[in-house]
Design an enzyme around this catalytic site. Structure first.
Site, PDB file in Angstrom:
ATOM      1  N   ALA A 182       0.822  -1.085   0.049  1.00  0.00           N
ATOM      2  CA  ALA A 182       0.036  -0.021  -0.082  1.00  0.00           C
ATOM      3  C   ALA A 182       0.699   1.302  -0.033  1.00  0.00           C
ATOM      4  O   ALA A 182       0.466   2.309  -0.510  1.00  0.00           O
ATOM      5  CB  ALA A 182      -0.842  -0.062   1.186  1.00  0.00           C
ATOM      6  N   ARG A 212      -5.120  -0.154   6.323  1.00  0.00           N
ATOM      7  CA  ARG A 212      -4.854  -0.489   7.602  1.00  0.00           C
ATOM      8  C   ARG A 212      -4.689   0.791   8.475  1.00  0.00           C
ATOM      9  O   ARG A 212      -4.355   0.665   9.784  1.00  0.00           O
ATOM     10  CB  ARG A 212      -3.786  -1.567   7.794  1.00  0.00           C
ATOM     11  CG  ARG A 212      -4.326  -2.885   7.320  1.00  0.00           C
ATOM     12  CD  ARG A 212      -2.984  -3.816   7.441  1.00  0.00           C
ATOM     13  NE  ARG A 212      -2.192  -3.644   6.390  1.00  0.00           N
ATOM     14  CZ  ARG A 212      -1.940  -4.105   5.322  1.00  0.00           C
ATOM     15  NH1 ARG A 212      -3.021  -4.789   4.922  1.00  0.00           N
ATOM     16  NH2 ARG A 212      -1.036  -3.519   4.439  1.00  0.00           N
ATOM     17  N   GLN A 269       0.584  -6.154  -3.938  1.00  0.00           N
ATOM     18  CA  GLN A 269      -0.667  -6.455  -3.119  1.00  0.00           C
ATOM     19  C   GLN A 269      -1.809  -5.437  -3.677  1.00  0.00           C
ATOM     20  O   GLN A 269      -2.920  -5.610  -3.107  1.00  0.00           O
ATOM     21  CB  GLN A 269      -0.508  -6.036  -1.771  1.00  0.00           C
ATOM     22  CG  GLN A 269       0.593  -6.964  -1.035  1.00  0.00           C
ATOM     23  CD  GLN A 269       0.464  -6.474   0.625  1.00  0.00           C
ATOM     24  OE1 GLN A 269      -0.339  -7.240   1.327  1.00  0.00           O
ATOM     25  NE2 GLN A 269       1.205  -5.496   1.147  1.00  0.00           N
ATOM     26  N   HIS A 305      -3.545 -10.049  -4.846  1.00  0.00           N
ATOM     27  CA  HIS A 305      -4.574  -9.638  -4.248  1.00  0.00           C
ATOM     28  C   HIS A 305      -5.627  -9.408  -5.439  1.00  0.00           C
ATOM     29  O   HIS A 305      -6.716  -8.831  -5.027  1.00  0.00           O
ATOM     30  CB  HIS A 305      -4.582  -8.533  -3.100  1.00  0.00           C
ATOM     31  CG  HIS A 305      -3.914  -9.057  -1.929  1.00  0.00           C
ATOM     32  ND1 HIS A 305      -3.793  -7.956  -0.963  1.00  0.00           N
ATOM     33  CD2 HIS A 305      -3.349 -10.051  -1.511  1.00  0.00           C
ATOM     34  CE1 HIS A 305      -3.157  -8.714   0.009  1.00  0.00           C
ATOM     35  NE2 HIS A 305      -2.831  -9.947  -0.182  1.00  0.00           N
ATOM     36  N   CYS A 312     -22.573 -17.918 -12.390  1.00  0.00           N
ATOM     37  CA  CYS A 312     -22.191 -18.678 -13.731  1.00  0.00           C
ATOM     38  C   CYS A 312     -20.713 -18.324 -14.344  1.00  0.00           C
ATOM     39  O   CYS A 312     -20.405 -18.671 -15.366  1.00  0.00           O
ATOM     40  CB  CYS A 312     -23.143 -18.213 -14.891  1.00  0.00           C
ATOM     41  SG  CYS A 312     -22.989 -16.396 -15.486  1.00  0.00           S
ATOM     42  N   CYS A 331     -24.365  -9.222 -13.948  1.00  0.00           N
ATOM     43  CA  CYS A 331     -23.869 -10.164 -14.989  1.00  0.00           C
ATOM     44  C   CYS A 331     -25.028  -9.901 -16.248  1.00  0.00           C
ATOM     45  O   CYS A 331     -26.059 -10.409 -16.249  1.00  0.00           O
ATOM     46  CB  CYS A 331     -24.120 -11.379 -14.649  1.00  0.00           C
ATOM     47  SG  CYS A 331     -23.586 -12.840 -15.682  1.00  0.00           S
ATOM     48  N   SER A 357       5.751  -1.779   1.996  1.00  0.00           N
ATOM     49  CA  SER A 357       5.211  -2.648   2.582  1.00  0.00           C
ATOM     50  C   SER A 357       5.875  -2.919   4.019  1.00  0.00           C
ATOM     51  O   SER A 357       6.930  -2.892   4.232  1.00  0.00           O
ATOM     52  CB  SER A 357       5.157  -3.934   1.830  1.00  0.00           C
ATOM     53  OG  SER A 357       4.462  -5.115   2.796  1.00  0.00           O
ATOM     54  N   ASN A 417      10.900   1.665   2.942  1.00  0.00           N
ATOM     55  CA  ASN A 417       9.413   1.975   3.620  1.00  0.00           C
ATOM     56  C   ASN A 417       9.674   2.962   4.682  1.00  0.00           C
ATOM     57  O   ASN A 417      10.673   2.977   5.352  1.00  0.00           O
ATOM     58  CB  ASN A 417       9.267   0.637   4.170  1.00  0.00           C
ATOM     59  CG  ASN A 417       7.799   0.441   4.547  1.00  0.00           C
ATOM     60  OD1 ASN A 417       6.793   0.753   3.917  1.00  0.00           O
ATOM     61  ND2 ASN A 417       7.549   0.258   5.792  1.00  0.00           N
TER      62      ASN A 417
HETATM   63 ZN   LIG Z   1     -23.775 -14.807 -14.252  1.00  0.00          ZN
END
Ligand SMILES: [Zn+2]
Length: 240
Positions: A22, A34, A99, A117, A128, A144, A185, A210
């Site tokens: 981040a 965080r 991340q 992530h 589906c 969807c 990080s 950092n």
């Molecule tokens: Zn769907």
């Protein structure tokens, strides 16, 4: 001074793999979720970013997530993102493992980006399995086109497994790295906490940029406690 040393380490230890958290995006105005300030301080993450919450009430999750996506798409890559893209063009960075879900590395021009992530690039249908580009026009509640269910952003929520292909690739890169460069990080969260150890175990070196202590400061060949953007811009000016 430390940027000079970092540049030397990057030149000497190839291949170099970069691991970002981040902290690389805070200079783009994106708060670390965080941190005790900002929008994240006011919401219960389990209520808005967990799989259970999404299954129970996807519209409610989107009422928050749409705002987050607007903020991320409105942000611009900063000097750190641009410098890392430049280092890749110079052949001095093999890949970035991140991340972050904000796409800022890609938007800055980095090509080898492993998003452990997930990202806000796409959203998927849990019913589906259809996957769609997550266009802002779909907000506030993307559905969807196939079955009408509410789409879930392809970002790892609490209670979900990390994307296996990205994790495998990240470990492979970490093992093969002569230098793992950590940017922004504190190395507290899996898998970023593990990847530098993988590099060290395989005989590689570790460098960290950092603005606060990290769990692996004492294992690093170099720790730079300064702005990521400023430091990496200087590194590029030494190496370019
Ligand atoms: Zn769907």
């Amino acid at each position: 001074m430390s940027a000079q040393r970092l540049a030397e380490l990057i030149r000497k230890h190839q291949p170099c793999v970069v691991l970002t958290g981040a902290g690389v995006s805070t200079e783009s105005g994106i708060p670390d979720f965080r941190s005790p300030t900002g929008i994240w301080a006011q919401v219960d993450l389990m209520e808005y970013a967990s799989l259970t919450a999404f299954r129970a009430d996807p519209e409610k999750v989107w009422s928050f997530y749409a705002l987050r996506i607007e903020m991320l798409t409105g942000a611009e890559p900063n000097d750190a993102h641009h410098a890392l893209a430049e280092l890749e063009r110079l052949g001095l960075v093999q890949a970035i493992v991140t991340q972050n879900i904000d796409l800022l590395h890609t938007r800055a021009g980095s090509r080898e980006v492993v998003e452990v992530h997930g990202s806000i690039r796409t959203a998927s249908c849990l019913a589906c399995r259809r996957r769609e580009p997550l266009e802002e026009s779909l907000l506030p509640v993307p559905r969807c086109p196939e079955c009408g269910a509410v789409l879930k952003p392809d970002v790892v929520f609490f209670g979900e497994l990390l994307p296996p292909a990205a994790i495998d690739r990240a470990y492979e890169l970490a093992r093969g790295a002569a230098l793992m460069l950590v940017v922004g990080s504190a190395l507290e969260v899996y898998p970023v906490a593990e990847l530098p150890l993988e590099t060290l175990r395989a005989g590689g070196s570790l460098a960290i940029v950092n603005r606060a202590p990290t769990a692996l400061d004492d294992r690093a060949e170099l720790k730079v406690d300064a702005s990521a953007g400023e430091t990496l811009r200087e590194v590029v000016s030494v190496l370019a």
